[in-house]
Design a protein around this motif. Structure first.
Motif, PDB file in Angstrom:
ATOM      1  N   VAL A 295      41.952  38.853  49.898  1.00  0.00           N
ATOM      2  CA  VAL A 295      43.294  39.195  49.437  1.00  0.00           C
ATOM      3  C   VAL A 295      44.156  39.354  50.685  1.00  0.00           C
ATOM      4  O   VAL A 295      43.633  39.598  51.776  1.00  0.00           O
TER       5      VAL A 295
ATOM      6  N   GLY B 149      49.893  43.626  47.827  1.00  0.00           N
ATOM      7  CA  GLY B 149      48.877  42.605  48.027  1.00  0.00           C
ATOM      8  C   GLY B 149      49.025  41.428  47.088  1.00  0.00           C
ATOM      9  O   GLY B 149      49.736  41.485  46.079  1.00  0.00           O
ATOM     10  N   SER B 150      48.307  40.361  47.412  1.00  0.00           N
ATOM     11  CA  SER B 150      48.351  39.137  46.613  1.00  0.00           C
ATOM     12  C   SER B 150      47.821  39.358  45.203  1.00  0.00           C
ATOM     13  O   SER B 150      48.026  38.515  44.319  1.00  0.00           O
ATOM     14  N   TRP B 151      47.167  40.497  44.976  1.00  0.00           N
ATOM     15  CA  TRP B 151      46.636  40.789  43.630  1.00  0.00           C
ATOM     16  C   TRP B 151      47.751  40.940  42.582  1.00  0.00           C
ATOM     17  O   TRP B 151      47.489  40.867  41.391  1.00  0.00           O
TER      18      TRP B 151
ATOM     19  N   SER C  31      37.286  41.653  51.764  1.00  0.00           N
ATOM     20  CA  SER C  31      37.250  42.432  50.536  1.00  0.00           C
ATOM     21  C   SER C  31      35.775  42.642  50.172  1.00  0.00           C
ATOM     22  O   SER C  31      34.935  42.773  51.057  1.00  0.00           O
TER      23      SER C  31
ATOM     24  N   LEU D 271      41.990  35.047  42.899  1.00  0.00           N
ATOM     25  CA  LEU D 271      41.865  35.558  44.260  1.00  0.00           C
ATOM     26  C   LEU D 271      41.840  34.421  45.288  1.00  0.00           C
ATOM     27  O   LEU D 271      41.558  33.271  44.955  1.00  0.00           O
TER      28      LEU D 271
ATOM     29  N   SER E 185      46.104  34.120  55.121  1.00  0.00           N
ATOM     30  CA  SER E 185      44.741  34.562  55.433  1.00  0.00           C
ATOM     31  C   SER E 185      44.203  33.847  56.669  1.00  0.00           C
ATOM     32  O   SER E 185      43.397  34.411  57.412  1.00  0.00           O
TER      33      SER E 185
END
Length: 412
Positions: A127, A255-257, A288, A325, A352
């Motif tokens: 993430v 976060g990308s979540w 993660s 994800l 990332s």
């Protein structure tokens, strides 16, 4: 006699059973892992994975208790920040000779965790941190839309937030997840220190926080953080996590979540913007939940076969498609529905690769994280920033001293 021979043959042909532990999580992630286990079991007949899920809230304690009782499973998932501590305690097996080298070299940093130079866990996903905004709103307000070629500097972004506040566009222009505590504080804000050229600890020796965490570069970012509260650019304690969805804030640092919910709500109007640049480029925490092998495992070859199976590009892609994800290799990203070149979430994969910094890979990380959390919460509530950070430095270095450096020596 024939029946006896057939019976013996059947026994010897039975697959070896391996136990696996996984923390309980959302249905999508859990089901994606279960489906991968089923595919591995169906793909060969030498080994069979039996899995069990354990509550996340007590997962670390369960591992520690099982290790003391010599009851650890062969395979277990571990949260990246805890890997070094488990390795130092002797719970995990080094993976350097068990994972295919070519495969490892293709993985992003966030898929691998180390302690003292040895690999101890691998992951299928990552993430990243980001700023979310809406294109239509920024264009209407004549705010520059930052990108990877020219991210927002800390000064530029602070100017934007002040203007939004002074013009009464919204009460609080930025959401930084003040509703969240725990690991979010270190995960979300230590990259600001690293972007400024500071850090949580000296990574050359992993025993020194003095002059690093409370050094001028780290303190520059920490003062910026405090300014958000003193100037009321963020809410000290948000009432919920719906501010961006409901239009109460202009930017959300998270976060990308959150991408799926925001994409569903705003479609092509959603902007994915790099984190703030404090002078050394944007930074995001990497790593993660990952997979490791217990040192007590009697079937290391079988456990390694499963981990290598999980790292196949098609397996990483399937996990990404099922969960949303971030994948951890170029080959896997090319097979996904969301992270191929030009896809809606491709930027997260690029972040990332370009911006990732692992959280300090030391057994001391839990005390580093909790001490930093306390300091940042104290600063939020009005405590002098240097006093708060100095206290964190003292707590961190005292813990490291008590534990004889956690395997590290003074070094350089």
């Amino acid at each position: 006699m024939l029946f006896f021979l057939l019976f013996v043959k059947a026994i010897y042909a039975a697959p070896v059973i391996l136990k696996l532990w996984r923390h309980e999580t959302g249905d999508q992630e859990l089901n994606a892992s279960i489906q991968a286990i089923k595919r591995f079991n169906a793909a060969q007949n030498q080994w069979h994975i039996n899995y069990a899920t354990l509550p996340q809230s007590s997962y670390t304690e369960s591992i520690t208790a099982a290790a003391l009782a010599k009851q650890l499973p062969c395979i277990l998932d571990v949260d990246q920040p805890t890997v070094a501590n488990f390795a130092w305690a002797g719970h995990l097996l080094p993976l350097d000779k068990l994972i295919d080298k070519k495969t490892l070299n293709k993985l992003t940093q966030g898929a691998k965790s180390f302690y003292q130079g040895q690999l101890y866990s691998i992951g299928q996903f990552d993430v990243v941190l980001t700023l979310f905004a809406r294109k239509s709103i920024l264009q209407k307000l004549d705010i520059r839309i930052a990108d990877m070629n020219q991210p927002y500097s800390a000064d530029e972004f602070l100017h934007i937030l002040r203007k939004l506040k002074n013009d009464n566009v919204v009460t609080y222009p930025l959401d930084i997840n003040t509703l969240s505590k725990g690991e979010w504080i270190a995960y979300g804000f230590s990259p600001w220190l690293q972007s400024a050229g500071g850090d949580l600890i000296n990574r050359k020796n992993f025993i020194q926080a003095e002059g690093i965490l409370n050094g001028p570069k780290s303190m520059q970012a920490i003062h910026w953080y405090k300014t958000l509260f003193t100037e009321k650019l963020v809410e000290r304690q948000t009432v919920d996590d719906q501010g961006f969805l409901q239009g109460r804030v202009i930017f959300h640092y998270t976060g990308s979540w959150s991408a799926k919910d925001y994409t569903d709500a705003f479609k092509d109007d959603l902007l994915i913007i790099p984190p703030i640049d404090f002078g050394n480029g944007p930074k995001v925490g990497s790593g993660s939940w990952q997979w490791g092998i217990s040192r007590s495992c009697k079937h290391q070859e079988a456990a390694a076969a499963f981990l290598n199976f999980l790292l196949k590009p098609e397996e990483i892609a399937k996990f990404s498609d099922a969960t949303g994800l971030v994948p951890v290799s170029d080959e896997a990203a090319a097979l996904t529905q969301n992270y191929r070149q030009g896809d809606k979430w491709r930027k997260f994969y690029e972040y990332s690769k370009r911006y990732s910094v692992a959280r300090p890979e030391t057994p001391a990380y839990p005390i580093i994280s909790s001490s930093f959390e306390k300091a940042m919460l104290d600063i939020r509530n009005g405590k002098d920033e240097l006093d708060a950070i100095d206290a964190a430095v003292d707590d961190i270095e005292y813990n490291i001293l008590r534990n004889r450096g956690y395997g590290f020596t003074t070094g350089e």
